[in-house]
Design a protein around this motif. Structure first.
Motif, PDB file in Angstrom:
ATOM      1  N   LEU A 191      -0.983  32.227 -46.496  1.00  0.00           N
ATOM      2  CA  LEU A 191      -0.996  30.839 -46.026  1.00  0.00           C
ATOM      3  C   LEU A 191      -2.331  30.526 -45.365  1.00  0.00           C
ATOM      4  N   ILE A 192      -2.855  29.301 -45.614  1.00  0.00           N
ATOM      5  CA  ILE A 192      -4.118  28.885 -44.987  1.00  0.00           C
ATOM      6  C   ILE A 192      -3.788  28.276 -43.623  1.00  0.00           C
ATOM      7  N   THR A 193      -4.399  28.819 -42.565  1.00  0.00           N
ATOM      8  CA  THR A 193      -4.219  28.255 -41.221  1.00  0.00           C
ATOM      9  C   THR A 193      -5.614  27.966 -40.659  1.00  0.00           C
ATOM     10  N   PRO A 194      -5.722  27.173 -39.585  1.00  0.00           N
ATOM     11  CA  PRO A 194      -7.058  26.898 -39.019  1.00  0.00           C
ATOM     12  C   PRO A 194      -7.783  28.182 -38.590  1.00  0.00           C
ATOM     13  N   GLN A 195      -7.029  29.227 -38.247  1.00  0.00           N
ATOM     14  CA  GLN A 195      -7.666  30.471 -37.774  1.00  0.00           C
ATOM     15  C   GLN A 195      -8.059  31.409 -38.928  1.00  0.00           C
ATOM     16  N   GLY A 196      -7.442  31.233 -40.096  1.00  0.00           N
ATOM     17  CA  GLY A 196      -7.738  32.139 -41.215  1.00  0.00           C
ATOM     18  C   GLY A 196      -6.548  32.245 -42.150  1.00  0.00           C
ATOM     19  N   LEU A 197      -6.547  33.288 -42.986  1.00  0.00           N
ATOM     20  CA  LEU A 197      -5.449  33.473 -43.943  1.00  0.00           C
ATOM     21  C   LEU A 197      -4.360  34.328 -43.311  1.00  0.00           C
ATOM     22  N   LEU A 198      -3.153  33.790 -43.265  1.00  0.00           N
ATOM     23  CA  LEU A 198      -2.022  34.523 -42.689  1.00  0.00           C
ATOM     24  C   LEU A 198      -1.381  35.361 -43.789  1.00  0.00           C
ATOM     25  N   MET A 199      -1.345  36.670 -43.549  1.00  0.00           N
ATOM     26  CA  MET A 199      -0.857  37.570 -44.601  1.00  0.00           C
ATOM     27  C   MET A 199       0.667  37.469 -44.770  1.00  0.00           C
ATOM     28  N   PRO A 200       1.149  37.601 -46.009  1.00  0.00           N
ATOM     29  CA  PRO A 200       2.597  37.528 -46.228  1.00  0.00           C
ATOM     30  C   PRO A 200       3.301  38.843 -45.869  1.00  0.00           C
ATOM     31  N   LEU A 201       4.617  38.786 -45.799  1.00  0.00           N
ATOM     32  CA  LEU A 201       5.403  39.959 -45.410  1.00  0.00           C
ATOM     33  C   LEU A 201       5.208  41.131 -46.383  1.00  0.00           C
ATOM     34  N   THR A 202       5.011  40.818 -47.673  1.00  0.00           N
ATOM     35  CA  THR A 202       4.923  41.909 -48.662  1.00  0.00           C
ATOM     36  C   THR A 202       3.653  42.745 -48.528  1.00  0.00           C
ATOM     37  N   THR A 203       2.681  42.300 -47.682  1.00  0.00           N
ATOM     38  CA  THR A 203       1.470  43.131 -47.534  1.00  0.00           C
ATOM     39  C   THR A 203       1.728  44.330 -46.624  1.00  0.00           C
ATOM     40  N   ILE A 204       2.906  44.377 -45.996  1.00  0.00           N
ATOM     41  CA  ILE A 204       3.264  45.565 -45.210  1.00  0.00           C
ATOM     42  C   ILE A 204       3.676  46.653 -46.200  1.00  0.00           C
ATOM     43  N   GLN A 205       3.067  47.814 -46.095  1.00  0.00           N
ATOM     44  CA  GLN A 205       3.373  48.909 -47.025  1.00  0.00           C
ATOM     45  C   GLN A 205       4.873  49.220 -46.988  1.00  0.00           C
ATOM     46  N   GLY A 206       5.477  49.299 -48.168  1.00  0.00           N
ATOM     47  CA  GLY A 206       6.891  49.691 -48.240  1.00  0.00           C
ATOM     48  C   GLY A 206       7.871  48.534 -48.147  1.00  0.00           C
ATOM     49  N   LEU A 207       7.373  47.322 -47.879  1.00  0.00           N
ATOM     50  CA  LEU A 207       8.289  46.174 -47.832  1.00  0.00           C
ATOM     51  C   LEU A 207       8.197  45.425 -49.163  1.00  0.00           C
ATOM     52  N   GLY A 208       9.246  45.494 -49.959  1.00  0.00           N
ATOM     53  CA  GLY A 208       9.226  44.881 -51.289  1.00  0.00           C
ATOM     54  C   GLY A 208       9.516  43.392 -51.244  1.00  0.00           C
ATOM     55  N   GLU A 209       9.388  42.759 -52.409  1.00  0.00           N
ATOM     56  CA  GLU A 209       9.550  41.304 -52.483  1.00  0.00           C
ATOM     57  C   GLU A 209      10.981  40.877 -52.133  1.00  0.00           C
ATOM     58  N   ALA A 210      11.970  41.611 -52.660  1.00  0.00           N
ATOM     59  CA  ALA A 210      13.369  41.227 -52.415  1.00  0.00           C
ATOM     60  C   ALA A 210      13.688  41.284 -50.920  1.00  0.00           C
ATOM     61  N   ALA A 211      13.232  42.374 -50.268  1.00  0.00           N
ATOM     62  CA  ALA A 211      13.489  42.532 -48.828  1.00  0.00           C
ATOM     63  C   ALA A 211      12.784  41.425 -48.039  1.00  0.00           C
ATOM     64  N   ALA A 212      11.564  41.072 -48.464  1.00  0.00           N
ATOM     65  CA  ALA A 212      10.802  40.028 -47.764  1.00  0.00           C
ATOM     66  C   ALA A 212      11.536  38.692 -47.854  1.00  0.00           C
ATOM     67  N   ARG A 213      12.100  38.403 -49.040  1.00  0.00           N
ATOM     68  CA  ARG A 213      12.816  37.121 -49.208  1.00  0.00           C
ATOM     69  C   ARG A 213      14.094  37.095 -48.349  1.00  0.00           C
ATOM     70  N   THR A 214      14.776  38.239 -48.264  1.00  0.00           N
ATOM     71  CA  THR A 214      15.992  38.316 -47.432  1.00  0.00           C
ATOM     72  C   THR A 214      15.626  38.074 -45.967  1.00  0.00           C
ATOM     73  N   LEU A 215      14.489  38.649 -45.564  1.00  0.00           N
ATOM     74  CA  LEU A 215      14.045  38.500 -44.175  1.00  0.00           C
ATOM     75  C   LEU A 215      13.765  37.021 -43.855  1.00  0.00           C
ATOM     76  N   VAL A 216      13.109  36.343 -44.812  1.00  0.00           N
ATOM     77  CA  VAL A 216      12.791  34.921 -44.605  1.00  0.00           C
ATOM     78  C   VAL A 216      14.090  34.118 -44.434  1.00  0.00           C
ATOM     79  N   GLU A 217      15.113  34.457 -45.237  1.00  0.00           N
ATOM     80  CA  GLU A 217      16.415  33.770 -45.110  1.00  0.00           C
ATOM     81  C   GLU A 217      17.035  34.060 -43.744  1.00  0.00           C
ATOM     82  N   ALA A 218      16.972  35.361 -43.334  1.00  0.00           N
ATOM     83  CA  ALA A 218      17.638  35.778 -42.092  1.00  0.00           C
ATOM     84  C   ALA A 218      17.023  35.093 -40.865  1.00  0.00           C
ATOM     85  N   ARG A 219      15.692  34.876 -40.870  1.00  0.00           N
ATOM     86  CA  ARG A 219      15.052  34.323 -39.662  1.00  0.00           C
ATOM     87  C   ARG A 219      15.371  32.840 -39.465  1.00  0.00           C
ATOM     88  N   LYS A 220      15.962  32.205 -40.501  1.00  0.00           N
ATOM     89  CA  LYS A 220      16.350  30.799 -40.338  1.00  0.00           C
ATOM     90  C   LYS A 220      17.456  30.659 -39.291  1.00  0.00           C
TER      91      LYS A 220
END
Length: 642
Positions: free
Chosen positions: A595-624
């Motif tokens: 994501l583009i922010t005024p401070q720079g590029l905010l890295m997505p959850l999947t850039t954490i080693q070992g966190l896959g796309e499916a888990a990242a999407r579940t996490l996004v749902e859970a934090r709602k």
């Protein structure tokens, strides 16, 4: 063997066994007349009025661009092509492709064309491809004035100097890639056209389903593939057989048995984008059995059991609806910048400079390690392509198309064009780089078109020229280096394919110069699968030393390390340009996109080693459902592993 069969049936007694094994089987065989398991003719799907619709669409669009009455060169080209397309029953294929591309464009995704479909002007006028194959030309959008160059004179219309209309004073539009129709459907226009389209990977399933909507369920199937036995595996089988039977065989006999087993069907699969279409008056079983791919009953599509190239080619229509990253990247860039990709000027001078210098990026070659700005640009970012750019220093669109062609050919660059350019025997614009270049070069020198086509076909397939061909070339003063170059070539890329790729690549390069944050956000979100958040957070110096370490491994690099090396190079360049990477934020980071922010590029959850796309999407749902209270709470609600 017959003896073994008689042995198996010996319990019936000698007479009856003889009857069952030999006489009855022969009697049955004699009663069966000749059968054609698969019909010979071509069965395209029928769409009533397709011929007329293609003709009308092509002419209407041509008149919108070139005015009415149309210039003679445009009419001649349309008539030449329509005669072939309609005469051989291929209008349906054009119409289907036109509908698929139109749907994708309406939904906001550009479509790239592959292969030689860009050689067809009718395909351009129907919106199937963006590549305009007419000779380089000017046209006026206001008063329809037009001016065409000679065939073979200039490689791409985008390289023509800017000019105003002599009739009304408006700025002229530049177009035309100078490609012959013969490279698509043969000189007589009777070759089956192969229309391959690159849809965005995100959008590919939608197009597949839309194809089924167009023709109806039961008339569209995914193309199945058959994987054969590899020779190593076959050798293992032969060895096992020898041990089992206690045989000692000569090497020649072992080789014969291995050859006999190699290529035997081992399993079935599914083509990544091929769709087979059946006409309404036929059923699939007249051509092939059908099945789930590799018998996976949960698969979405049913596939043909027979391989297209082995059994169905020339009998049924196959649409190549492929998934590709470029349209996805371009869509994301459009969303981030608000710039319509179709309005990007393909002669932008700053973008053009990227291919020969790092200057437009505002950084120094010493810091980056080389003097090119093409990292992360499709077709031109790899080390092989960069080496070609450094040696050729291109300054025109046509040269970029030729470099793309050179990089995809076999025996075209290394030991061939590379030497000619180094020794100053020829320039990048003169060497043979794509199939169509041969035909155009020869026509420009006065060689009859049919002979020029025949020579091009021989060279592109790696079939050597005979004495008569060489004699003809010498008659028309074709230089010796050109003839020698033809003799070395094994495979040549179509110019239309190269032009389509370069147009996509140039648009992405344009955003790299003018919208850097958007470029890097799109690149890392879509193209890079090996982004390592921890390594990037260590800062540029640390990054530079990791890049050096990886590079020092040379050919020892694993596929994963190669991916990481390519990604880190782009990340390092972004840092040199003053772009900051912000660490992953549990509540603000997207699952997969930067994501583009005024401070720079905010890295997505999947850039954490070992966190896959499916888990990242579940996490996004859970934090709602509000903040996480503890590690345990995060684990439970987001269903994460330890």
């Amino acid at each position: 063997t017959t003896a073994e069969m008689l042995d198996e049936f010996s319990y019936l007694g000698a007479d009856l066994a003889q009857r069952v094994v030999i006489e009855n089987t022969r009697q049955i065989a004699a009663e069966i007349t000749d059968v054609k398991p698969v019909p010979d003719q071509f069965y395209p799907p029928q769409i009533p009025g397709a011929d007329e619709e293609i003709r009308t669409t092509a002419y209407q669009r041509a008149e919108e661009l070139y005015g009415s009455p149309l210039p003679a060169i445009v009419v001649d080209r349309l008539e030449l092509e329509l005669k072939s397309i309609i005469g051989h029953g291929y209008a349906v294929l054009y119409l289907i492709s036109e509908k698929l591309v139109k749907k994708s464009m309406q939904d906001g995704y550009l479509v790239g064309s592959r292969g030689s479909v860009g050689s067809s002007f009718v395909a351009t006028m129907c919106g199937i491809t963006e590549v305009n194959p007419l000779p380089a030309h000017y046209r006026c959008a206001a008063c329809y004035y037009s001016e065409f160059m000679e065939t073979g004179a200039i490689g791409s219309g985008y390289d023509l100097p800017d000019k105003v209309c002599p009739q009304c004073g408006a700025a002229l539009i530049k177009d035309g890639q100078d490609i012959q129709f013969a490279t698509f459907m043969g000189f007589e226009g009777d070759k089956e056209p192969d229309i391959d389209l690159n849809f965005s990977g995100d959008y590919q399933p939608v197009v597949h389903r839309y194809t089924e909507e167009l023709f109806g369920k039961g008339y569209v199937f995914r193309a199945g593939t058959i994987t054969g036995l590899a020779d190593k595996t076959a050798f293992g089988f032969v060895r096992g057989y020898m041990e089992e039977q206690g045989l000692k065989l000569r090497q020649a006999e072992i080789n014969r048995l291995v050859q006999g087993c190699t290529g035997v069907r081992r399993s079935s699969g599914q083509h990544p984008g091929g769709m087979i279409v059946i006409p309404k008056d036929q059923e699939i079983y007249n051509f092939t059995p059908i099945q789930y791919p590799a018998n996976d009953r949960s698969a979405e599509w049913i596939t043909t059991h027979f391989d297209y190239h082995g059994a169905l080619e020339g009998r049924l229509v196959k649409l190549d609806i492929l998934g590709h990253d470029d349209p996805t990247v371009i869509r994301m860039l459009q969303d981030l910048t608000g710039v319509d990709p179709k309005t990007v000027p393909l002669d932008d001078s700053d973008t053009m400079k990227l291919f020969s210098s790092v200057e437009p990026l505002g950084i120094s070659p010493e810091d980056l390690g080389f003097d090119l700005g093409t990292l992360g640009i499709p077709e031109f970012g790899t080390e092989f392509a960069r080496q070609m750019l450094e040696e050729t220093k291109p300054h025109t669109f046509a040269e970029l198309v030729y470099i793309s062609g050179l990089s995809h050919g076999t025996n075209v660059w290394l030991g061939n064009a590379q030497e000619l350019i180094k020794n100053k025997q020829a320039t990048l614009l003169e060497v043979i780089s794509t199939r169509d270049k041969i035909m155009n070069d020869l026509i420009y020198r006065g060689v009859p078109p049919k002979a020029a086509f025949t020579i091009m076909e021989k060279v592109r397939k790696g079939r050597s020229l005979d004495e008569d061909d060489i004699k003809l070339l010498k008659e028309y003063q074709v230089p010796q280096w050109y003839i020698d170059s033809c003799l070395k070539i094994r495979y040549l890329f179509p110019k239309a394919h190269a032009a389509a790729y370069v147009m996509m690549g140039f648009r992405i390069a344009y955003s790299k110069v003018h919208y850097p944050e958007a470029f890097y956000a799109a690149f890392f979100s879509i193209r890079s699968t090996d982004f390592d958040a921890e390594k990037v957070m260590d800062g540029p110096d640390q990054l530079k030393s990791i890049i050096r370490e990886l590079k020092a491994k040379g050919n020892e690099m694993t596929a994963k390390e190669k991916g990481l090396h390519a990604t880190l190079e782009v990340a390092y360049e972004a840092m040199l340009r003053g772009i900051h990477f912000l660490p992953v934020d549990l509540y603000r980071s997207d699952a997969t996109r930067f994501l583009i922010t005024p401070q720079g590029l905010l890295m997505p959850l999947t850039t954490i080693q070992g966190l896959g796309e499916a888990a990242a999407r579940t996490l996004v749902e859970a934090r709602k459902d509000g903040e996480f209270y503890s590690v345990e709470d995060l684990k439970t609600r987001a269903r994460l592993s330890s």
